[in-house]
Each structure stands twice: as structure tokens, then as C-alpha cells.
Design a protein around this motif. Sequence first.
Motif, PDB file in Angstrom:
ATOM      1  N   SER A  13       0.952  -1.053  -0.156  1.00  0.00           N
ATOM      2  CA  SER A  13      -0.060   0.045   0.079  1.00  0.00           C
ATOM      3  C   SER A  13       0.843   1.245   0.072  1.00  0.00           C
ATOM      4  O   SER A  13       2.087   1.264   0.219  1.00  0.00           O
ATOM      5  N   GLU A  58      -4.798   3.370   1.167  1.00  0.00           N
ATOM      6  CA  GLU A  58      -4.847   1.781   0.884  1.00  0.00           C
ATOM      7  C   GLU A  58      -4.611   1.337  -0.276  1.00  0.00           C
ATOM      8  O   GLU A  58      -4.400   0.269  -0.675  1.00  0.00           O
ATOM      9  N   SER A  60      -2.632   0.586  -3.909  1.00  0.00           N
ATOM     10  CA  SER A  60      -1.364   0.053  -4.268  1.00  0.00           C
ATOM     11  C   SER A  60      -0.390   0.892  -4.528  1.00  0.00           C
ATOM     12  O   SER A  60      -0.834   1.928  -5.383  1.00  0.00           O
TER      13      SER A  60
END
Length: 163
Positions: A13, A58, A60
Motif C-alpha cells: 500500500s 490503502e 497499491s
Amino acid sequence: MNFDHFTILEDKSIFETLKQIELNHNGFVLIKNIENIIIGIVTDGDIRRKLVADIKLEDSISRCANLDFVKASIDTPRELILKQLDHKIKAIPVLDESGRLVYIITKDHIPERAEKKVFARSKSPVRISFGGGGSDISTYFTENKAAVINATISLYSHSTLKI
């Protein structure tokens, strides 16, 4: 240099990446895939710009990755690497043939290399400056306006370097 602080897997994240950047105190991390191949780089500025635009902590880190980054191979001449560091590049990862990290070059960390013996000769015309000033540091003359009036004459300086 501990590479664990400078690399992160592509599926981690943005929040985890920010923690990694905080650990290494250099403002960037290299993004790797599961095979430890470096696929991109991300800076704290890249993340900040994306957070303001459209992503969440949150998400990627691959959403922020710069996949077209400056890198070097083991055979890249040292002079070229140093010149790239003059142009506002923070770090240059040196990768092996398969794309795995060998070491990282920053302005504060330039690893020594085994150098080959050199024999070089050069010839340069004598330069006479009539006015103005100049600099051989590329970042100076790309950021500052100046003018120089000079000429060369048919008198040469010769040098020989033998190590």
C-alpha cells in the motif's frame, strides 16, 4: 547500505511505502516485483501529488510508480552517472542484467569501483576570455542566465594521464 529500506513490493500500500520512505530518510523507494526485479521508483513527491489528485493510502503503490526511471548497469561509465546526478536526479539504481538491484548511487553515497589503468592524452586550444564569466557545472548554466565572450587561439594545451 541496507536495500531493505530502499525497496518495496509492487502490491504494497501507499501507506506502507510512506513508512519505508521514512525509514530510509532519502525520499524515495524502488518498486520491485515478486522476483526482486526493479520495475519502478516512487518519491514522496510522487505520492503527495497522487494523494491530492485521486488515490487513497490503502491503494497499491503501483498506482504512483514511475516506470520510466533513470537507472544504470554495472558497465555504465562513472562520469555519466555523476553527470545525471547533476540534473536533479536523487538516486540512480544500478541493476544487473536481469534487473535486480546491485547498489544505489545517491549524491551522498557513491560506491567505489575498481578502476582499470588508464592512459589518456588530450589536446585543447587555449581559451581567452574577454568578458563575462562561466562555469563548467551544468546545473549552474542551465538555471542561470549569463553571457561570455571568449575565443580560442592556435596555441594548445597538451596533457597526458598515465596511471
